[in-house]
Design an enzyme around this catalytic site. Structure first.
Site, mmCIF file in Angstrom:
data_model
loop_
_atom_site.group_PDB
_atom_site.id
_atom_site.type_symbol
_atom_site.label_atom_id
_atom_site.label_comp_id
_atom_site.label_asym_id
_atom_site.label_seq_id
_atom_site.Cartn_x
_atom_site.Cartn_y
_atom_site.Cartn_z
ATOM 1 C CG ASP A 1 8.936 9.060 0.134
ATOM 2 O OD1 ASP A 1 8.296 9.840 -0.619
ATOM 3 O OD2 ASP A 1 9.427 7.982 -0.264
ATOM 4 C CB CYS B 1 5.900 7.532 -1.079
ATOM 5 S SG CYS B 1 5.208 5.989 -1.699
ATOM 6 C CG HIS C 1 -20.619 -1.456 0.702
ATOM 7 N ND1 HIS C 1 -20.059 -2.260 -0.259
ATOM 8 C CD2 HIS C 1 -21.683 -0.843 0.116
ATOM 9 C CE1 HIS C 1 -20.728 -2.133 -1.393
ATOM 10 N NE2 HIS C 1 -21.721 -1.278 -1.181
ATOM 11 C CB THR D 1 4.907 4.105 -6.389
ATOM 12 O OG1 THR D 1 5.195 3.583 -5.083
ATOM 13 C CG2 THR D 1 6.135 3.994 -7.275
ATOM 14 C CG HIS E 1 -18.390 0.118 -2.432
ATOM 15 N ND1 HIS E 1 -18.484 -0.677 -3.559
ATOM 16 C CD2 HIS E 1 -19.511 0.887 -2.408
ATOM 17 C CE1 HIS E 1 -19.630 -0.391 -4.191
ATOM 18 N NE2 HIS E 1 -20.254 0.560 -3.523
HETATM 19 C C1 RB5 Z 1 11.715 6.467 -2.957
HETATM 20 O O1 RB5 Z 1 12.720 6.470 -3.910
HETATM 21 C C2 RB5 Z 1 10.580 5.545 -3.395
HETATM 22 O O2 RB5 Z 1 10.983 4.226 -3.318
HETATM 23 C C3 RB5 Z 1 9.342 5.792 -2.576
HETATM 24 O O3 RB5 Z 1 8.959 7.131 -2.672
HETATM 25 C C4 RB5 Z 1 8.134 4.986 -2.938
HETATM 26 O O4 RB5 Z 1 7.864 5.065 -4.310
HETATM 27 C C5 RB5 Z 1 8.105 3.617 -2.445
HETATM 28 O O5 RB5 Z 1 7.109 2.870 -2.585
#
Ligand code: RB5
Length: 144
Positions: free
Chosen positions: A7, A64, A132, A66, A97
């Site tokens: 994203d 993304c 596994h 996180t 695994h």
């Molecule tokens: C976008 O702002 C953010 O929410 C997305 O990149 C991600 O971290 C969501 O899990």
């Protein structure tokens, strides 16, 4: 062939990953997003995951902010085992695994240098099989 999905939060890191894959001569298909304009990570996680699940791509890399949202989305696609990794040990072990077929990372969590090492580890490590395989089969059975 490696499926790529990100994203806006992961866009810049994904450009670094693409340059790295280019330098290694590894082929990829980029399912977007294609700019830093705000967008919805499930769209791109799903597109890349479907390419892996269908066999069009062998592995996938997702980014993304996180790594959490896009990995949750990818894991909704049958046959996908997307692992969120912020260290090389986890990247190695999820291949050995869990036979993870997609790697997810958070661009707001780790730096580019570490991310590329994690990519290398993920792509270079094989599945151990044995006990596994039984455990991974149990996960697959949950999808029936
Ligand atoms: C976008 O702002 C953010 O929410 C997305 O990149 C991600 O971290 C969501 O899990």
């Amino acid at each position: 062939m490696i499926a790529l999905g990100c994203d806006h939060g992961g866009y810049k890191l994904m450009q670094e990953i693409k340059a790295h894959l280019d330098a290694l001569g590894l082929e990829y298909r980029d399912f977007g997003t294609y700019s830093e304009d705000s967008c919805d990570y499930p769209v791109y996680g799903k597109l890349a995951a479907e390419a892996v699940a269908s066999g069009e791509c062998d592995r996938g890399i997702l980014v993304c902010g996180t790594g959490i949202g896009i990995s949750i989305a990818a894991n909704k696609v049958k046959g996908i085992r997307a692992a969120l990794c912020s260290d090389c040990f986890s990247a190695e072990m999820t291949r050995r695994h869990n036979n993870a077929n997609m790697l997810a990372m958070g661009a707001r969590v780790i730096g580019g240098g570490l991310a590329l090492k994690i990519v290398d580890t993920f792509l270079q490590t094989g599945f151990d099989g044995g006990r596994h395989a039984r455990r991974v089969d149990l996960i697959s059975a949950m999808e029936e």
